[in-house]
Scaffold this active site. Sequence first.
Site, PDB file in Angstrom:
ATOM      1  N   LYS A  77       0.808  -1.216   0.000  1.00 53.38           N
ATOM      2  CA  LYS A  77       0.000   0.000   0.000  1.00 53.38           C
ATOM      3  C   LYS A  77       0.844   1.271   0.000  1.00 53.38           C
ATOM      4  CE  LYS A  77      -3.411  -2.451   2.804  1.00 53.38           C
ATOM      5  NZ  LYS A  77      -4.087  -2.502   4.111  1.00 53.38           N
ATOM      6  N   ASP A 143       3.775 -15.702  -7.596  1.00 51.31           N
ATOM      7  CA  ASP A 143       3.130 -15.870  -8.903  1.00 51.31           C
ATOM      8  C   ASP A 143       4.112 -16.199 -10.017  1.00 51.31           C
ATOM      9  OD1 ASP A 143       0.612 -15.388  -7.893  1.00 51.31           O
ATOM     10  OD2 ASP A 143       0.622 -13.265  -8.386  1.00 51.31           O
ATOM     11  N   ARG A 178     -17.851 -36.299  -6.072  1.00 53.16           N
ATOM     12  CA  ARG A 178     -18.032 -34.850  -6.166  1.00 53.16           C
ATOM     13  C   ARG A 178     -17.087 -34.189  -7.163  1.00 53.16           C
ATOM     14  NH1 ARG A 178     -18.625 -33.779   0.311  1.00 53.16           N
ATOM     15  NH2 ARG A 178     -20.900 -33.841   0.397  1.00 53.16           N
ATOM     16  N   MET A 185      -3.987 -18.768  -5.873  1.00 55.27           N
ATOM     17  CA  MET A 185      -3.592 -17.419  -6.252  1.00 55.27           C
ATOM     18  C   MET A 185      -3.071 -17.391  -7.685  1.00 55.27           C
ATOM     19  SD  MET A 185      -1.964 -15.638  -2.857  1.00 55.27           S
ATOM     20  CE  MET A 185      -3.099 -14.979  -1.630  1.00 55.27           C
TER      21      MET A 185
END
Length: 365
Positions: A77, A143, A178, A185
Amino acid sequence: MKRKLLVATGGGDCPGLNAVIRGIVRRASLEPDWEVYGSIEAYNGVMSDPFDIVRLDNRSVSGIHVRGGTIIGTTNKGNPMEYPVLQPDGTYKSEDRTDFLIERMREFGADALISIGGDGSQRISKALYDKGFNVIGVPKTIDNDLSATDFTFGFQTAVQIATEALDKLVTTAASHNRVMIMEVMGRDAGWIALHTALAGGAEICLIPEIPYNPAVVLDQISRRYSRKRGFVNIVIAEGATPLSGEVTGQVSQELGYQHVHLGGVGYRLQQELKACGCDADIRVTVLGHTQRGGTPTAFDRVLATAFGVYSFELVLARQFGRMVSFRNNTIVDVTLEEATAHYNHVDLDCYQMRTARGVGISFGE
Protein backbone atom coordinates in the site's frame (compact mmCIF):
# COMPACT_ATOMS: atom_id res chain seq x y z
CA MET A 1 32.97 5.68 8.58
CA LYS A 2 31.12 2.51 7.65
CA ARG A 3 28.92 2.36 4.60
CA LYS A 4 25.22 1.71 5.09
CA LEU A 5 23.17 -0.74 3.04
CA LEU A 6 19.41 -0.43 3.26
CA VAL A 7 17.19 -3.48 2.65
CA ALA A 8 13.46 -3.27 1.92
CA THR A 9 10.88 -6.02 1.33
CA GLY A 10 7.86 -4.80 -0.66
CA GLY A 11 4.57 -6.15 -1.96
CA GLY A 12 2.93 -9.31 -0.64
CA ASP A 13 4.79 -11.51 1.83
CA CYS A 14 6.41 -14.64 0.51
CA PRO A 15 8.23 -17.74 1.82
CA GLY A 16 11.97 -17.11 1.42
CA LEU A 17 12.09 -13.38 2.18
CA ASN A 18 13.89 -14.02 5.46
CA ALA A 19 16.39 -16.30 3.72
CA VAL A 20 17.30 -13.45 1.35
CA ILE A 21 17.73 -11.03 4.24
CA ARG A 22 19.91 -13.55 6.04
CA GLY A 23 22.00 -14.13 2.89
CA ILE A 24 22.61 -10.41 2.51
CA VAL A 25 23.56 -9.90 6.14
CA ARG A 26 25.79 -12.96 6.39
CA ARG A 27 27.67 -11.97 3.25
CA ALA A 28 27.96 -8.33 4.34
CA SER A 29 29.37 -9.41 7.72
CA LEU A 30 32.49 -10.52 5.86
CA GLU A 31 33.07 -6.92 4.80
CA PRO A 32 34.13 -4.78 7.80
CA ASP A 33 33.28 -1.51 6.02
CA TRP A 34 29.56 -2.26 5.66
CA GLU A 35 26.50 -2.23 7.92
CA VAL A 36 23.05 -3.49 6.93
CA TYR A 37 19.75 -1.89 7.93
CA GLY A 38 16.15 -2.86 7.27
CA SER A 39 13.38 -0.40 6.42
CA ILE A 40 10.22 -1.48 8.24
CA GLU A 41 7.24 -2.20 5.96
CA ALA A 42 8.95 -1.53 2.65
CA TYR A 43 9.64 2.18 2.19
CA ASN A 44 7.34 3.29 4.99
CA GLY A 45 10.20 2.93 7.44
CA VAL A 46 12.36 5.39 5.49
CA MET A 47 9.55 7.86 4.87
CA SER A 48 8.43 7.84 8.51
CA ASP A 49 9.47 10.62 10.87
CA PRO A 50 11.41 9.51 12.83
CA PHE A 51 12.92 6.73 10.75
CA ASP A 52 11.51 3.26 11.41
CA ILE A 53 14.69 1.39 10.51
CA VAL A 54 16.43 -1.49 12.30
CA ARG A 55 20.01 -2.68 12.35
CA LEU A 56 20.46 -6.14 10.85
CA ASP A 57 23.40 -8.24 12.00
CA ASN A 58 24.29 -11.91 12.30
CA ARG A 59 22.49 -12.23 15.62
CA SER A 60 19.23 -10.69 14.39
CA VAL A 61 19.11 -12.96 11.31
CA SER A 62 20.20 -16.18 13.01
CA GLY A 63 17.85 -19.02 12.05
CA ILE A 64 15.35 -16.87 10.18
CA HIS A 65 15.82 -18.75 6.89
CA VAL A 66 13.28 -21.37 8.03
CA ARG A 67 10.61 -18.80 8.84
CA GLY A 68 7.98 -17.54 6.42
CA GLY A 69 7.22 -13.86 6.03
CA THR A 70 9.78 -11.13 6.65
CA ILE A 71 11.26 -9.87 9.92
CA ILE A 72 11.22 -6.29 8.62
CA GLY A 73 7.61 -6.36 7.48
CA THR A 74 6.16 -5.53 4.09
CA THR A 75 3.25 -3.69 2.52
CA ASN A 76 1.56 -3.36 -0.85
CA LYS A 77 0.00 0.00 0.00
CA GLY A 78 3.00 2.33 0.06
CA ASN A 79 4.00 2.74 -3.59
CA PRO A 80 6.16 5.91 -3.55
CA MET A 81 5.37 6.51 -7.23
CA GLU A 82 1.66 6.84 -6.35
CA TYR A 83 1.76 7.66 -2.66
CA PRO A 84 -1.54 8.65 -0.98
CA VAL A 85 -1.07 12.15 0.49
CA LEU A 86 -3.68 13.76 2.78
CA GLN A 87 -5.04 16.97 1.31
CA PRO A 88 -6.31 20.02 3.28
CA ASP A 89 -9.92 19.08 2.51
CA GLY A 90 -9.47 15.65 4.11
CA THR A 91 -9.26 13.67 0.89
CA TYR A 92 -6.24 11.75 -0.39
CA LYS A 93 -4.41 12.36 -3.64
CA SER A 94 -1.78 10.09 -5.22
CA GLU A 95 1.56 11.84 -5.67
CA ASP A 96 5.01 10.81 -6.88
CA ARG A 97 7.12 10.78 -3.71
CA THR A 98 10.23 9.14 -5.13
CA ASP A 99 12.27 12.35 -4.81
CA PHE A 100 11.31 12.58 -1.15
CA LEU A 101 12.15 8.90 -0.65
CA ILE A 102 15.62 9.39 -2.14
CA GLU A 103 16.12 12.48 0.02
CA ARG A 104 15.20 10.48 3.13
CA MET A 105 17.49 7.57 2.23
CA ARG A 106 20.37 9.99 1.74
CA GLU A 107 19.51 11.73 4.99
CA PHE A 108 19.79 8.36 6.72
CA GLY A 109 23.17 7.92 5.07
CA ALA A 110 22.31 4.91 2.90
CA ASP A 111 24.92 4.25 0.24
CA ALA A 112 22.81 1.66 -1.56
CA LEU A 113 19.46 -0.12 -1.48
CA ILE A 114 18.55 -3.76 -2.08
CA SER A 115 14.87 -3.94 -2.96
CA ILE A 116 13.29 -7.39 -2.59
CA GLY A 117 9.98 -7.56 -4.43
CA GLY A 118 7.96 -8.48 -7.46
CA ASP A 119 7.04 -6.71 -10.68
CA GLY A 120 5.66 -3.58 -9.01
CA SER A 121 8.55 -3.33 -6.56
CA GLN A 122 11.13 -3.60 -9.32
CA ARG A 123 9.41 -0.85 -11.29
CA ILE A 124 9.90 1.33 -8.23
CA SER A 125 13.54 0.17 -8.12
CA LYS A 126 14.02 1.28 -11.71
CA ALA A 127 12.43 4.68 -11.01
CA LEU A 128 14.79 5.23 -8.05
CA TYR A 129 17.80 4.15 -10.10
CA ASP A 130 16.80 6.41 -12.99
CA LYS A 131 16.84 9.30 -10.51
CA GLY A 132 20.37 8.49 -9.43
CA PHE A 133 20.07 6.23 -6.41
CA ASN A 134 22.13 3.03 -6.09
CA VAL A 135 19.65 0.16 -6.30
CA ILE A 136 19.86 -3.61 -6.68
CA GLY A 137 16.69 -5.66 -7.18
CA VAL A 138 15.91 -9.17 -5.93
CA PRO A 139 12.91 -10.91 -7.59
CA LYS A 140 10.22 -12.10 -5.21
CA THR A 141 6.70 -13.31 -6.02
CA ILE A 142 4.77 -16.52 -5.51
CA ASP A 143 3.13 -15.87 -8.90
CA ASN A 144 6.45 -16.35 -10.76
CA ASP A 145 5.45 -13.43 -12.99
CA LEU A 146 8.85 -11.81 -13.63
CA SER A 147 10.02 -12.84 -17.08
CA ALA A 148 13.72 -12.01 -16.58
CA THR A 149 14.24 -14.96 -14.24
CA ASP A 150 13.37 -18.64 -14.67
CA PHE A 151 12.01 -18.79 -11.12
CA THR A 152 11.28 -16.39 -8.30
CA PHE A 153 11.71 -17.67 -4.77
CA GLY A 154 8.44 -18.43 -3.01
CA PHE A 155 6.83 -19.90 -6.10
CA GLN A 156 7.93 -23.48 -5.43
CA THR A 157 6.69 -23.26 -1.84
CA ALA A 158 3.30 -21.94 -2.96
CA VAL A 159 2.99 -24.79 -5.48
CA GLN A 160 3.95 -27.33 -2.82
CA ILE A 161 1.30 -26.00 -0.42
CA ALA A 162 -1.35 -26.02 -3.15
CA THR A 163 -0.38 -29.52 -4.32
CA GLU A 164 -0.61 -30.94 -0.81
CA ALA A 165 -4.09 -29.40 -0.48
CA LEU A 166 -5.16 -30.87 -3.83
CA ASP A 167 -3.88 -34.30 -2.80
CA LYS A 168 -6.25 -34.18 0.17
CA LEU A 169 -9.19 -33.07 -1.95
CA VAL A 170 -8.73 -35.94 -4.43
CA THR A 171 -9.65 -38.59 -1.86
CA THR A 172 -12.73 -36.80 -0.57
CA ALA A 173 -13.86 -36.09 -4.16
CA ALA A 174 -13.61 -39.79 -4.97
CA SER A 175 -15.39 -40.82 -1.76
CA HIS A 176 -18.41 -38.59 -2.42
CA ASN A 177 -18.53 -38.60 -6.24
CA ARG A 178 -18.03 -34.85 -6.17
CA VAL A 179 -16.58 -32.07 -8.24
CA MET A 180 -13.94 -30.30 -6.17
CA ILE A 181 -12.97 -26.77 -7.19
CA MET A 182 -9.79 -25.43 -5.61
CA GLU A 183 -9.08 -21.72 -6.03
CA VAL A 184 -5.41 -20.72 -5.90
CA MET A 185 -3.59 -17.42 -6.25
CA GLY A 186 -2.62 -16.00 -9.63
CA ARG A 187 -3.89 -12.54 -10.49
CA ASP A 188 -2.62 -12.26 -14.06
CA ALA A 189 -0.48 -15.38 -14.47
CA GLY A 190 -1.59 -18.98 -14.01
CA TRP A 191 1.73 -20.58 -13.08
CA ILE A 192 0.65 -21.76 -9.63
CA ALA A 193 -2.56 -23.28 -10.99
CA LEU A 194 -0.77 -24.94 -13.91
CA HIS A 195 2.00 -26.50 -11.81
CA THR A 196 -0.46 -27.59 -9.12
CA ALA A 197 -2.78 -29.21 -11.66
CA LEU A 198 0.15 -31.11 -13.15
CA ALA A 199 1.59 -32.19 -9.81
CA GLY A 200 -1.77 -33.06 -8.24
CA GLY A 201 -3.39 -34.75 -11.24
CA ALA A 202 -6.30 -32.36 -11.70
CA GLU A 203 -8.60 -33.00 -14.64
CA ILE A 204 -9.32 -29.32 -15.33
CA CYS A 205 -7.14 -26.22 -14.92
CA LEU A 206 -8.46 -22.70 -15.48
CA ILE A 207 -5.94 -19.86 -15.79
CA PRO A 208 -6.08 -16.11 -16.56
CA GLU A 209 -4.41 -16.58 -19.94
CA ILE A 210 -7.28 -18.68 -21.33
CA PRO A 211 -10.90 -17.48 -20.83
CA TYR A 212 -12.98 -20.54 -20.01
CA ASN A 213 -16.33 -21.68 -21.36
CA PRO A 214 -18.51 -23.14 -18.55
CA ALA A 215 -20.25 -25.40 -21.06
CA VAL A 216 -16.90 -26.89 -22.12
CA VAL A 217 -15.95 -27.37 -18.47
CA LEU A 218 -19.26 -29.18 -17.87
CA ASP A 219 -18.63 -31.39 -20.89
CA GLN A 220 -15.28 -32.42 -19.44
CA ILE A 221 -16.94 -33.14 -16.09
CA SER A 222 -19.65 -35.26 -17.72
CA ARG A 223 -17.05 -37.49 -19.34
CA ARG A 224 -15.78 -38.42 -15.88
CA TYR A 225 -19.18 -39.66 -14.64
CA SER A 226 -21.07 -42.88 -15.35
CA ARG A 227 -24.41 -43.54 -13.66
CA LYS A 228 -23.76 -40.60 -11.35
CA ARG A 229 -20.53 -42.12 -10.15
CA GLY A 230 -17.20 -40.40 -10.68
CA PHE A 231 -15.28 -37.37 -9.51
CA VAL A 232 -13.42 -34.34 -10.88
CA ASN A 233 -10.79 -32.03 -9.44
CA ILE A 234 -10.54 -28.51 -10.83
CA VAL A 235 -7.77 -26.01 -10.09
CA ILE A 236 -8.69 -22.42 -10.89
CA ALA A 237 -6.52 -19.31 -10.57
CA GLU A 238 -8.13 -16.34 -8.81
CA GLY A 239 -7.66 -14.22 -11.95
CA ALA A 240 -9.34 -16.68 -14.32
CA THR A 241 -12.25 -15.27 -16.30
CA PRO A 242 -15.12 -16.74 -18.32
CA LEU A 243 -15.52 -15.84 -21.98
CA SER A 244 -17.22 -12.59 -20.97
CA GLY A 245 -13.89 -11.45 -19.53
CA GLU A 246 -15.28 -10.35 -16.16
CA VAL A 247 -12.80 -10.57 -13.29
CA THR A 248 -14.25 -11.83 -10.00
CA GLY A 249 -13.38 -9.43 -7.18
CA GLN A 250 -14.13 -6.19 -5.42
CA VAL A 251 -12.61 -2.72 -5.63
CA SER A 252 -10.48 -2.23 -2.53
CA GLN A 253 -11.42 0.42 0.03
CA GLU A 254 -7.98 0.23 1.63
CA LEU A 255 -5.95 3.40 1.41
CA GLY A 256 -3.04 3.03 -1.00
CA TYR A 257 -4.01 -0.44 -2.25
CA GLN A 258 -4.12 -0.24 -6.05
CA HIS A 259 -5.47 -3.65 -7.08
CA VAL A 260 -8.92 -5.16 -7.18
CA HIS A 261 -9.32 -7.64 -4.32
CA LEU A 262 -9.65 -10.91 -6.21
CA GLY A 263 -11.49 -13.89 -4.80
CA GLY A 264 -14.64 -15.88 -5.33
CA VAL A 265 -13.98 -17.18 -8.83
CA GLY A 266 -14.31 -20.75 -7.52
CA TYR A 267 -17.81 -20.04 -6.23
CA ARG A 268 -18.63 -18.25 -9.47
CA LEU A 269 -17.62 -21.33 -11.44
CA GLN A 270 -19.79 -23.46 -9.15
CA GLN A 271 -22.82 -21.29 -9.94
CA GLU A 272 -22.04 -21.30 -13.67
CA LEU A 273 -21.80 -25.09 -13.73
CA LYS A 274 -25.09 -25.46 -11.88
CA ALA A 275 -26.71 -23.03 -14.32
CA CYS A 276 -25.44 -25.20 -17.18
CA GLY A 277 -27.11 -28.26 -15.68
CA CYS A 278 -24.36 -29.96 -13.66
CA ASP A 279 -26.01 -32.63 -11.49
CA ALA A 280 -22.96 -33.57 -9.43
CA ASP A 281 -22.32 -32.19 -5.97
CA ILE A 282 -19.80 -29.35 -6.16
CA ARG A 283 -17.60 -28.10 -3.32
CA VAL A 284 -15.23 -25.14 -3.35
CA THR A 285 -11.99 -24.67 -1.43
CA VAL A 286 -10.21 -21.31 -1.44
CA LEU A 287 -6.59 -21.60 -0.33
CA GLY A 288 -6.02 -17.86 -0.15
CA HIS A 289 -3.09 -16.62 1.92
CA THR A 290 -2.09 -20.08 3.12
CA GLN A 291 -0.04 -20.17 -0.09
CA ARG A 292 2.03 -17.21 1.12
CA GLY A 293 2.81 -18.53 4.58
CA GLY A 294 4.74 -21.22 6.32
CA THR A 295 8.20 -22.67 6.01
CA PRO A 296 9.86 -22.24 2.60
CA THR A 297 10.87 -25.39 0.76
CA ALA A 298 14.53 -26.34 0.53
CA PHE A 299 14.62 -25.16 -3.09
CA ASP A 300 13.32 -21.72 -2.16
CA ARG A 301 15.70 -21.44 0.80
CA VAL A 302 18.69 -22.21 -1.42
CA LEU A 303 17.53 -19.87 -4.19
CA ALA A 304 16.71 -17.04 -1.79
CA THR A 305 20.03 -17.38 0.02
CA ALA A 306 21.91 -17.33 -3.29
CA PHE A 307 19.96 -14.24 -4.35
CA GLY A 308 20.87 -12.52 -1.08
CA VAL A 309 24.58 -13.25 -1.34
CA TYR A 310 24.77 -12.30 -5.02
CA SER A 311 22.83 -9.07 -4.54
CA PHE A 312 25.33 -7.85 -1.95
CA GLU A 313 28.21 -8.79 -4.23
CA LEU A 314 26.64 -6.60 -6.91
CA VAL A 315 26.65 -3.79 -4.36
CA LEU A 316 30.34 -4.40 -3.68
CA ALA A 317 31.06 -4.32 -7.41
CA ARG A 318 28.92 -1.15 -7.75
CA GLN A 319 26.88 -2.81 -10.48
CA PHE A 320 23.73 -0.86 -9.69
CA GLY A 321 20.51 -0.70 -11.68
CA ARG A 322 20.43 -4.48 -11.95
CA MET A 323 18.30 -7.35 -10.66
CA VAL A 324 19.51 -10.75 -9.56
CA SER A 325 18.19 -13.55 -11.78
CA PHE A 326 18.11 -17.36 -11.93
CA ARG A 327 18.71 -18.53 -15.48
CA ASN A 328 19.78 -21.87 -16.86
CA ASN A 329 20.49 -23.19 -13.37
CA THR A 330 22.87 -20.39 -12.39
CA ILE A 331 22.67 -17.00 -10.67
CA VAL A 332 23.19 -14.02 -12.99
CA ASP A 333 21.98 -10.43 -13.17
CA VAL A 334 19.95 -8.38 -15.64
CA THR A 335 19.18 -4.68 -15.96
CA LEU A 336 16.13 -3.39 -14.12
CA GLU A 337 14.85 -2.26 -17.51
CA GLU A 338 14.97 -5.83 -18.80
CA ALA A 339 13.52 -7.14 -15.54
CA THR A 340 10.39 -5.00 -15.91
CA ALA A 341 10.01 -4.98 -19.70
CA HIS A 342 7.66 -7.95 -20.02
CA TYR A 343 5.17 -9.61 -17.71
CA ASN A 344 5.65 -13.37 -17.38
CA HIS A 345 2.32 -14.74 -18.53
CA VAL A 346 2.00 -18.47 -19.08
CA ASP A 347 3.27 -19.19 -22.60
CA LEU A 348 0.57 -21.34 -24.15
CA ASP A 349 3.24 -23.34 -25.98
CA CYS A 350 5.58 -23.85 -23.01
CA TYR A 351 6.54 -27.38 -22.01
CA GLN A 352 4.26 -27.31 -18.96
CA MET A 353 1.26 -26.53 -21.15
CA ARG A 354 2.21 -29.18 -23.68
CA THR A 355 2.64 -31.68 -20.86
CA ALA A 356 -0.72 -30.76 -19.35
CA ARG A 357 -2.51 -31.20 -22.63
CA GLY A 358 -0.59 -34.42 -23.18
CA VAL A 359 -2.02 -35.94 -20.00
CA GLY A 360 -5.53 -34.78 -20.85
CA ILE A 361 -5.93 -31.69 -18.65
CA SER A 362 -8.66 -29.42 -19.98
CA PHE A 363 -8.36 -25.62 -19.92
CA GLY A 364 -12.03 -24.98 -20.55
CA GLU A 365 -11.53 -23.83 -24.13
